[in-house]
Write a protein that holds these residues in place. Structure first.
Motif, PDB file in Angstrom:
ATOM      1  N   ASP A  68      -9.300   7.334  15.006  1.00 36.73           N
ATOM      2  CA  ASP A  68     -10.515   8.151  15.032  1.00 36.73           C
ATOM      3  C   ASP A  68     -10.377   9.415  14.184  1.00 36.73           C
ATOM      4  O   ASP A  68     -11.286   9.780  13.458  1.00 36.73           O
ATOM      5  CB  ASP A  68     -10.846   8.530  16.474  1.00 36.73           C
ATOM      6  N   PHE A  69      -9.251  10.108  14.299  1.00 35.42           N
ATOM      7  CA  PHE A  69      -9.059  11.376  13.585  1.00 35.42           C
ATOM      8  C   PHE A  69      -7.750  11.307  12.813  1.00 35.42           C
ATOM      9  O   PHE A  69      -6.683  11.527  13.367  1.00 35.42           O
ATOM     10  CB  PHE A  69      -9.030  12.538  14.579  1.00 35.42           C
ATOM     11  N   ILE A  70      -7.835  10.991  11.515  1.00 32.19           N
ATOM     12  CA  ILE A  70      -6.651  10.823  10.679  1.00 32.19           C
ATOM     13  C   ILE A  70      -6.516  12.012   9.743  1.00 32.19           C
ATOM     14  O   ILE A  70      -7.466  12.399   9.066  1.00 32.19           O
ATOM     15  CB  ILE A  70      -6.736   9.521   9.846  1.00 32.19           C
ATOM     16  N   ASN A  71      -5.325  12.590   9.695  1.00 30.17           N
ATOM     17  CA  ASN A  71      -5.012  13.649   8.745  1.00 30.17           C
ATOM     18  C   ASN A  71      -3.664  13.292   8.128  1.00 30.17           C
ATOM     19  O   ASN A  71      -2.623  13.493   8.739  1.00 30.17           O
ATOM     20  CB  ASN A  71      -4.961  15.010   9.448  1.00 30.17           C
ATOM     21  N   THR A  72      -3.687  12.755   6.922  1.00 30.08           N
ATOM     22  CA  THR A  72      -2.471  12.304   6.254  1.00 30.08           C
ATOM     23  C   THR A  72      -2.155  13.242   5.101  1.00 30.08           C
ATOM     24  O   THR A  72      -2.976  13.430   4.211  1.00 30.08           O
ATOM     25  CB  THR A  72      -2.648  10.870   5.717  1.00 30.08           C
ATOM     26  N   SER A  88       5.133   6.390  -4.425  1.00 26.81           N
ATOM     27  CA  SER A  88       4.915   5.164  -5.203  1.00 26.81           C
ATOM     28  C   SER A  88       5.247   3.964  -4.326  1.00 26.81           C
ATOM     29  O   SER A  88       6.036   4.064  -3.395  1.00 26.81           O
ATOM     30  CB  SER A  88       5.778   5.154  -6.464  1.00 26.81           C
ATOM     31  N   THR A  89       4.609   2.849  -4.632  1.00 21.20           N
ATOM     32  CA  THR A  89       4.820   1.619  -3.892  1.00 21.20           C
ATOM     33  C   THR A  89       5.502   0.617  -4.804  1.00 21.20           C
ATOM     34  O   THR A  89       5.047   0.378  -5.916  1.00 21.20           O
ATOM     35  CB  THR A  89       3.481   1.039  -3.406  1.00 21.20           C
ATOM     36  N   ASN A  90       6.599   0.036  -4.324  1.00 17.15           N
ATOM     37  CA  ASN A  90       7.314  -0.970  -5.093  1.00 17.15           C
ATOM     38  C   ASN A  90       6.937  -2.350  -4.558  1.00 17.15           C
ATOM     39  O   ASN A  90       7.414  -2.760  -3.507  1.00 17.15           O
ATOM     40  CB  ASN A  90       8.823  -0.744  -4.966  1.00 17.15           C
ATOM     41  N   PRO A  91       6.078  -3.099  -5.255  1.00 17.79           N
ATOM     42  CA  PRO A  91       5.661  -4.411  -4.766  1.00 17.79           C
ATOM     43  C   PRO A  91       6.671  -5.524  -5.042  1.00 17.79           C
ATOM     44  O   PRO A  91       6.438  -6.668  -4.683  1.00 17.79           O
ATOM     45  CB  PRO A  91       4.359  -4.665  -5.513  1.00 17.79           C
ATOM     46  N   ALA A 100       0.848  -1.181   0.000  1.00 15.32           N
ATOM     47  CA  ALA A 100       0.000   0.000   0.000  1.00 15.32           C
ATOM     48  C   ALA A 100       0.887   1.236   0.000  1.00 15.32           C
ATOM     49  O   ALA A 100       2.019   1.199   0.484  1.00 15.32           O
ATOM     50  CB  ALA A 100      -0.906   0.005   1.216  1.00 15.32           C
ATOM     51  N   GLY A 101       0.368   2.329  -0.512  1.00 15.49           N
ATOM     52  CA  GLY A 101       1.122   3.574  -0.563  1.00 15.49           C
ATOM     53  C   GLY A 101       1.205   4.240   0.802  1.00 15.49           C
ATOM     54  O   GLY A 101       0.630   3.772   1.781  1.00 15.49           O
ATOM     55  N   SER A 102       1.903   5.361   0.849  1.00 14.40           N
ATOM     56  CA  SER A 102       2.097   6.036   2.131  1.00 14.40           C
ATOM     57  C   SER A 102       0.764   6.558   2.660  1.00 14.40           C
ATOM     58  O   SER A 102      -0.020   7.168   1.952  1.00 14.40           O
ATOM     59  CB  SER A 102       3.092   7.178   1.985  1.00 14.40           C
ATOM     60  N   GLY A 103       0.500   6.269   3.927  1.00 12.70           N
ATOM     61  CA  GLY A 103      -0.723   6.721   4.569  1.00 12.70           C
ATOM     62  C   GLY A 103      -1.960   5.929   4.214  1.00 12.70           C
ATOM     63  O   GLY A 103      -3.050   6.264   4.657  1.00 12.70           O
ATOM     64  N   ALA A 104      -1.845   4.869   3.444  1.00 13.87           N
ATOM     65  CA  ALA A 104      -3.026   4.131   2.998  1.00 13.87           C
ATOM     66  C   ALA A 104      -3.614   3.237   4.092  1.00 13.87           C
ATOM     67  O   ALA A 104      -4.813   2.984   4.089  1.00 13.87           O
ATOM     68  CB  ALA A 104      -2.677   3.271   1.788  1.00 13.87           C
TER      69      ALA A 104
END
Length: 72
Positions: free
Chosen positions: A45-49, A55-58, A36-40
């Protein structure tokens, strides 16, 4: 060693281990891999990303990350 546990919130547990206190032996019963990408995968309860371009390297050169051998 005993400890004091503060407020706890558990939304769900799906086949996992929840332990409070001392533990001698804990082992996983299943393994999986997620890309998953950053912050995914933030939870709460209260998320602010705020993440810019990412990019994600699988690609994973390992044959096996965590074996299930011996985990009964």
């Amino acid at each position: 060693m005993p400890s004091i546990v503060g407020p706890i919130k558990i939304n769900s547990v799906g086949g996992g281990v929840v332990n409070f206190g001392d533990a001698f032996y804990l082992s996983p019963k299943s393994t999986s891999k997620t890309n998953a990408g950053s912050g995914a995968l933030n939870t709460g309860d209260f998320i602010n990303t705020n993440s810019g371009i990412n990019s994600t390297n699988p690609f994973d050169p390992d044959i096996s990350d965590q074996n299930m051998t011996g985990n009964a």
